[in-house]
Design an enzyme around this catalytic site. Structure first.
Site, mmCIF file in Angstrom:
data_model
loop_
_atom_site.group_PDB
_atom_site.id
_atom_site.type_symbol
_atom_site.label_atom_id
_atom_site.label_comp_id
_atom_site.label_asym_id
_atom_site.label_seq_id
_atom_site.Cartn_x
_atom_site.Cartn_y
_atom_site.Cartn_z
ATOM 1 N N ARG A 225 48.827 -6.055 -28.416
ATOM 2 C CA ARG A 225 48.251 -7.332 -28.825
ATOM 3 C C ARG A 225 48.971 -7.916 -30.039
ATOM 4 O O ARG A 225 49.308 -7.170 -30.957
ATOM 5 C CB ARG A 225 46.762 -7.142 -29.174
ATOM 6 C CG ARG A 225 45.873 -7.111 -27.968
ATOM 7 C CD ARG A 225 44.466 -6.683 -28.242
ATOM 8 N NE ARG A 225 43.845 -7.225 -29.432
ATOM 9 C CZ ARG A 225 42.590 -6.981 -29.786
ATOM 10 N NH1 ARG A 225 41.822 -6.229 -29.014
ATOM 11 N NH2 ARG A 225 42.090 -7.480 -30.885
ATOM 12 N N ARG B 84 47.673 1.152 -30.847
ATOM 13 C CA ARG B 84 46.988 0.853 -29.574
ATOM 14 C C ARG B 84 47.919 0.137 -28.590
ATOM 15 O O ARG B 84 48.708 -0.712 -28.954
ATOM 16 C CB ARG B 84 45.790 -0.041 -29.863
ATOM 17 C CG ARG B 84 45.186 -0.666 -28.613
ATOM 18 C CD ARG B 84 43.898 -1.334 -28.872
ATOM 19 N NE ARG B 84 43.948 -2.391 -29.866
ATOM 20 C CZ ARG B 84 42.873 -3.036 -30.297
ATOM 21 N NH1 ARG B 84 41.690 -2.717 -29.841
ATOM 22 N NH2 ARG B 84 42.986 -3.978 -31.202
ATOM 23 N N ARG C 38 40.726 -9.118 -40.191
ATOM 24 C CA ARG C 38 39.648 -8.904 -39.205
ATOM 25 C C ARG C 38 38.555 -8.011 -39.802
ATOM 26 O O ARG C 38 37.368 -8.217 -39.564
ATOM 27 C CB ARG C 38 40.225 -8.290 -37.920
ATOM 28 C CG ARG C 38 40.995 -9.318 -37.094
ATOM 29 C CD ARG C 38 42.012 -8.695 -36.148
ATOM 30 N NE ARG C 38 41.467 -7.766 -35.192
ATOM 31 C CZ ARG C 38 42.220 -6.921 -34.476
ATOM 32 N NH1 ARG C 38 43.535 -6.900 -34.633
ATOM 33 N NH2 ARG C 38 41.653 -6.115 -33.613
ATOM 34 N N LYS D 2 34.951 0.151 -29.545
ATOM 35 C CA LYS D 2 34.009 -0.601 -28.697
ATOM 36 C C LYS D 2 34.576 -0.786 -27.290
ATOM 37 O O LYS D 2 33.914 -0.522 -26.294
ATOM 38 C CB LYS D 2 33.715 -1.988 -29.315
ATOM 39 C CG LYS D 2 33.236 -1.946 -30.752
ATOM 40 C CD LYS D 2 32.973 -3.331 -31.304
ATOM 41 C CE LYS D 2 34.196 -4.213 -31.429
ATOM 42 N NZ LYS D 2 35.158 -3.794 -32.456
ATOM 43 N N ARG E 274 28.923 -11.695 -33.419
ATOM 44 C CA ARG E 274 29.677 -11.395 -34.642
ATOM 45 C C ARG E 274 29.148 -12.165 -35.836
ATOM 46 O O ARG E 274 29.671 -11.990 -36.936
ATOM 47 C CB ARG E 274 31.142 -11.796 -34.428
ATOM 48 C CG ARG E 274 32.045 -10.680 -33.983
ATOM 49 C CD ARG E 274 33.407 -11.291 -33.735
ATOM 50 N NE ARG E 274 34.485 -10.375 -33.964
ATOM 51 C CZ ARG E 274 35.092 -9.701 -32.996
ATOM 52 N NH1 ARG E 274 34.691 -9.813 -31.754
ATOM 53 N NH2 ARG E 274 36.105 -8.919 -33.290
HETATM 54 P P1 AP5 Z 1 39.383 0.098 -29.142
HETATM 55 O O1 AP5 Z 1 38.376 0.681 -28.216
HETATM 56 O O2 AP5 Z 1 40.406 -0.816 -28.544
HETATM 57 O O3 AP5 Z 1 38.649 -0.590 -30.382
HETATM 58 P P2 AP5 Z 1 37.746 -1.894 -30.473
HETATM 59 O O4 AP5 Z 1 36.564 -1.537 -31.309
HETATM 60 O O5 AP5 Z 1 37.493 -2.473 -29.111
HETATM 61 O O6 AP5 Z 1 38.717 -2.786 -31.337
HETATM 62 P P3 AP5 Z 1 39.225 -4.284 -31.162
HETATM 63 O O7 AP5 Z 1 40.437 -4.393 -32.051
HETATM 64 O O8 AP5 Z 1 39.423 -4.671 -29.745
HETATM 65 O O9 AP5 Z 1 38.062 -5.039 -31.782
HETATM 66 P P4 AP5 Z 1 38.069 -6.395 -32.402
HETATM 67 O O10 AP5 Z 1 36.628 -6.545 -32.617
HETATM 68 O O11 AP5 Z 1 38.929 -6.591 -33.605
HETATM 69 O O12 AP5 Z 1 38.831 -7.293 -31.324
HETATM 70 P P5 AP5 Z 1 38.313 -8.349 -30.268
HETATM 71 O O13 AP5 Z 1 39.179 -8.277 -29.091
HETATM 72 O O14 AP5 Z 1 36.834 -8.236 -30.085
HETATM 73 O O15 AP5 Z 1 40.122 1.295 -29.898
HETATM 74 C C1 AP5 Z 1 41.232 1.070 -30.751
HETATM 75 C C2 AP5 Z 1 42.296 2.169 -30.528
HETATM 76 O O16 AP5 Z 1 41.769 3.416 -30.959
HETATM 77 C C3 AP5 Z 1 42.664 2.370 -29.046
HETATM 78 O O17 AP5 Z 1 44.048 2.624 -28.973
HETATM 79 C C4 AP5 Z 1 41.855 3.583 -28.589
HETATM 80 O O18 AP5 Z 1 42.543 4.320 -27.588
HETATM 81 C C5 AP5 Z 1 41.715 4.364 -29.882
HETATM 82 N N1 AP5 Z 1 40.414 5.014 -29.982
HETATM 83 C C6 AP5 Z 1 39.213 4.533 -29.575
HETATM 84 N N2 AP5 Z 1 38.229 5.414 -29.855
HETATM 85 C C7 AP5 Z 1 38.832 6.457 -30.490
HETATM 86 C C8 AP5 Z 1 38.343 7.702 -31.044
HETATM 87 N N3 AP5 Z 1 37.041 8.019 -30.997
HETATM 88 N N4 AP5 Z 1 39.253 8.519 -31.624
HETATM 89 C C9 AP5 Z 1 40.576 8.205 -31.673
HETATM 90 N N5 AP5 Z 1 41.088 7.059 -31.136
HETATM 91 C C10 AP5 Z 1 40.233 6.208 -30.576
HETATM 92 O O19 AP5 Z 1 38.553 -9.722 -31.052
HETATM 93 C C11 AP5 Z 1 39.874 -10.221 -31.300
HETATM 94 C C12 AP5 Z 1 39.791 -11.590 -31.958
HETATM 95 O O20 AP5 Z 1 39.118 -12.527 -31.055
HETATM 96 C C13 AP5 Z 1 38.929 -11.661 -33.238
HETATM 97 O O21 AP5 Z 1 39.699 -11.303 -34.380
HETATM 98 C C14 AP5 Z 1 38.506 -13.139 -33.236
HETATM 99 O O22 AP5 Z 1 39.531 -13.987 -33.673
HETATM 100 C C15 AP5 Z 1 38.261 -13.418 -31.765
HETATM 101 N N6 AP5 Z 1 36.857 -13.152 -31.338
HETATM 102 C C16 AP5 Z 1 36.461 -12.222 -30.423
HETATM 103 N N7 AP5 Z 1 35.127 -12.232 -30.278
HETATM 104 C C17 AP5 Z 1 34.654 -13.191 -31.131
HETATM 105 C C18 AP5 Z 1 33.351 -13.657 -31.454
HETATM 106 N N8 AP5 Z 1 32.243 -13.116 -30.872
HETATM 107 N N9 AP5 Z 1 33.229 -14.634 -32.373
HETATM 108 C C19 AP5 Z 1 34.334 -15.173 -32.967
HETATM 109 N N10 AP5 Z 1 35.591 -14.781 -32.708
HETATM 110 C C20 AP5 Z 1 35.760 -13.789 -31.795
#
Ligand code: AP5
Length: 220
Positions: A160, A126, A171, A13, A87
């Protein structure tokens, strides 16, 4: 154009949202990034969120919805890319209200379909530029010049604290239990398009571009 990128942790994402920001002038609205910034600065929201995030659980609906509302009022791009929000069902309802209050509506929900086991490798490999946040991976997306960010030229990178296997599994369980169930809500309204998130970063990007550039795909 306002869109949601939906998918489990590591689905890509953030990678795709950053690209759409660069190529289309849209604004990435990542609640994860907003919360990490609040933790870093030590705001009251950050103090509440820190332990919850480190455990891989979800921060309260009211906190993240308020963050999105504030960001919608500040942003002035060609549209929003909601990344990691909504979410839960409550957050989906909150988003509808927040957009409606501003005379906006959701145009598309793009679900990145992925194999969860492969995501553990993606997440634990990552890293990101410490200056501009551009996302990289030990195996799948190294900077073109070793040690130098492709986007801003900085030389420092960070990882991270919640990118370890145990937290990633929590997660993912949170995603299955609380986030995946909101998809039918959007499916009923014909908004969902599915993309193979296991394809390469470039292929995923091309498929998303095809969806956003197809006016028929966006009309309802
Ligand atoms: P990346 O693009 O970073 O993946 P992502 O889907 O953004 O994953 P996240 O881990 O950031 O998502 P998340 O939802 O767990 O975390 P968030 O920050 O929202 O890609 C991952 C890796 O793969 C990278 O190294 C990239 O280079 C590689 N890659 C990408 N595409 C690829 C491909 N096609 N092929 C190969 N490699 C690839 O949330 C973190 C925490 O915040 C949550 O756990 C929660 O505690 C809190 N939080 C955030 N939002 C909310 C909410 N709305 N409600 C409640 N709590 C929340």
């Amino acid at each position: 154009m306002d869109i949601i990128l939906l998918g489990p942790p590591g689905a890509g994402k953030g990678t795709q949202a950053q690209r759409l920001e660069r190529t289309r002038g849209m604004v990435q609205m990542s609640t994860g990034d907003m919360l990490r910034q609040a933790v870093k600065v030590g705001t009251p929201v950050g103090l509440k969120a820190k332990a919850v995030m480190e455990a891989g659980e979800l921060v309260s609906d009211s906190i993240v919805s308020a963050l999105i509302g504030e960001r919608l009022d500040q942003a002035d791009g060609t549209g929003a890319i909601f990344d990691g929000f909504p979410r839960t069902g409550h957050q989906a309802q909150a988003l509808e209200i927040l957009l409606g209050e501003r005379g906006r509506k959701l145009d598309r929900v793009i679900e990145l379909e992925v194999d969860e086991e492969a995501l553990v490798e993606r997440i634990t490999g990552r890293f990101a530029c410490a200056n501009c946040g551009a996302s990289y991976h030990d195996r799948f997306k190294l900077p073109q010049q070793e040690g130098t960010c492709d986007v801003c030229g900085a030389h420092e990178f960070k990882r991270r604290p919640d990118d370890n296997e145990q937290t990633v599994r929590t997660r993912m369980a949170e995603y299955r239990a609380k986030t995946a169930p909101i998809l039918p809500y959007y499916e009923e309204r014909g908004l969902v398009r599915r993309v193979d998130g296991m394809a390469s970063v470039e292929e995923v990007a091309a498929t998303i571009d095809g969806i956003l550039d197809d006016p028929g795909s966006l009309s309802r």
